[in-house]
Scaffold this motif. Structure first.
Motif, mmCIF file in Angstrom:
data_model
loop_
_atom_site.group_PDB
_atom_site.id
_atom_site.type_symbol
_atom_site.label_atom_id
_atom_site.label_comp_id
_atom_site.label_asym_id
_atom_site.label_seq_id
_atom_site.Cartn_x
_atom_site.Cartn_y
_atom_site.Cartn_z
ATOM 1 N N GLY A 106 0.788 -1.229 0.000
ATOM 2 C CA GLY A 106 0.000 0.000 0.000
ATOM 3 C C GLY A 106 0.812 1.267 0.000
ATOM 4 N N LEU A 107 2.118 1.148 0.257
ATOM 5 C CA LEU A 107 2.937 2.367 0.290
ATOM 6 C C LEU A 107 3.443 2.776 -1.081
ATOM 7 N N GLY A 108 3.377 1.857 -2.036
ATOM 8 C CA GLY A 108 3.769 2.198 -3.401
ATOM 9 C C GLY A 108 5.171 2.754 -3.489
ATOM 10 N N SER A 109 5.280 3.989 -3.963
ATOM 11 C CA SER A 109 6.586 4.594 -4.217
ATOM 12 C C SER A 109 7.390 4.810 -2.951
ATOM 13 N N GLN A 110 6.775 4.653 -1.781
ATOM 14 C CA GLN A 110 7.513 4.845 -0.542
ATOM 15 C C GLN A 110 8.381 3.636 -0.193
ATOM 16 N N ASN A 111 8.200 2.546 -0.909
ATOM 17 C CA ASN A 111 9.078 1.386 -0.727
ATOM 18 C C ASN A 111 10.390 1.654 -1.469
ATOM 19 N N LEU A 112 11.204 2.488 -0.864
ATOM 20 C CA LEU A 112 12.361 3.049 -1.559
ATOM 21 C C LEU A 112 13.406 1.995 -1.915
ATOM 22 N N ALA A 113 13.623 1.010 -1.050
ATOM 23 C CA ALA A 113 14.621 -0.012 -1.350
ATOM 24 C C ALA A 113 14.204 -0.838 -2.562
ATOM 25 N N PHE A 114 12.921 -1.151 -2.631
ATOM 26 C CA PHE A 114 12.403 -1.896 -3.778
ATOM 27 C C PHE A 114 12.479 -1.050 -5.038
ATOM 28 N N ILE B 105 7.740 2.493 -13.325
ATOM 29 C CA ILE B 105 8.222 2.114 -11.997
ATOM 30 C C ILE B 105 7.054 1.842 -11.063
ATOM 31 N N ARG B 106 6.034 2.691 -11.114
ATOM 32 C CA ARG B 106 4.883 2.518 -10.219
ATOM 33 C C ARG B 106 4.151 1.209 -10.509
ATOM 34 N N ASN C 213 4.114 -5.063 -7.435
ATOM 35 C CA ASN C 213 4.542 -6.418 -7.104
ATOM 36 C C ASN C 213 5.129 -6.458 -5.697
ATOM 37 N N ARG C 214 5.189 -7.647 -5.124
ATOM 38 C CA ARG C 214 5.826 -7.857 -3.823
ATOM 39 C C ARG C 214 7.183 -8.527 -4.033
#
Length: 255
Positions: free
Chosen positions: A134-142, A165-166, A171-172
């Motif tokens: 749910g954090l989307g672009s906030q998953n910075l490492a991914f 990118i979005r 994906n997980r």
């Protein structure tokens, strides 16, 4: 899924690694709509809304087989591998297939073991990435991983947009790791012997500057039902680099 009024059969579209079904909803694919009754854009196992199940990819192939008694397949890279794999294990289901930049399988035991090892290291890296749904672009490492992966020399000068990118951030990482372990290139058998007996009409496309898959195209040429075409001014992702040319070649093949 795209619903059309066309009298033809069904087309199933399979995407590449780290992508999802939305990555295949491209203008040039939609132009194929008049040729088909339905076009299906499908999440491959471990991507988007399709989770990894036991006995992948056979579980996935069985699910695809419920779409229609016979259908056409369009697969890019990982999706192309899956398309060829299904064609080899489910003869008679796929009438025509367009395969783009896809591996036919490693022939050497030593090379296969090496690829399994590298796939496992990549899977472990993916599993180590912090990820919150749910954090989307906030998953910075991914996000950093996705940028690095898609800057590989294989892709030439291709640059991903923020939208690209979005889509991949949907994906997980743990599911992508499962995809590598279940049906990565190291797990895929050499499909060439099985495909030698196929009656499916095949079109294999590769980019002129993609030296790795130029060799794969040479193997594809040995298949009696396979037409091979090189796409000029394109690297691995010919769908991105030359969409208009790909559309023209596909329509000519499918008509």
């Amino acid at each position: 899924m795209v619903q059309t009024r066309a009298p033809g059969g069904d087309l199933v579209c399979l995407h590449g690694f780290t992508q999802n079904r939305f990555a295949m909803v491209k203008d040039f694919v939609v132009t194929l709509a008049p040729l088909y009754r339905r076009i299906w854009f499908v999440d491959c196992p471990g991507h988007g809304a399709t989770s990894i199940e036991p006995n992948e990819p056979n579980h996935f192939f069985d699910a695809l087989g419920t779409i229609a008694p016979h259908f056409d397949l369009f697969g890019y890279s990982m999706g192309g591998r899956l398309a060829l794999w299904m064609l080899a294990t489910h003869p008679g289901v796929i009438e025509r297939a367009v395969i783009v930049s896809a591996h036919l399988g490693i022939t050497s035991t030593e090379a296969r073991l090496a690829r399994q090892s590298s796939d496992e290291l990549l899977a472990q890296r993916l599993e180590s990435l912090p990820y919150t749904a749910g954090l989307g672009s906030q998953n910075l490492a991914f996000r950093t991983f996705l940028k690095e992966w898609n800057q590989a020399p294989l892709f030439g000068d291709r640059a991903l947009t923020e939208s690209d990118i979005r889509l991949r951030l949907m994906n997980r990482p743990s599911q992508l790791a499962g995809a590598l372990r279940s049906y990565g290139t190291g797990q895929q058998p050499d499909l060439t012997p099985s495909l030698g007996d196929t009656t499916t009409q095949l079109l294999y496309l590769f980019g002129a500057s993609d030296t790795v898959y130029r060799a794969m195209a040479d193997r594809a040429r040995q298949l009696s039902t396979c037409e091979v075409q090189m796409i000029d001014q394109a690297a691995h992702d010919v769908l991105h680099d030359q969409p208009g040319v790909v559309a023209e070649v596909m329509v000519h093949f499918l008509l």
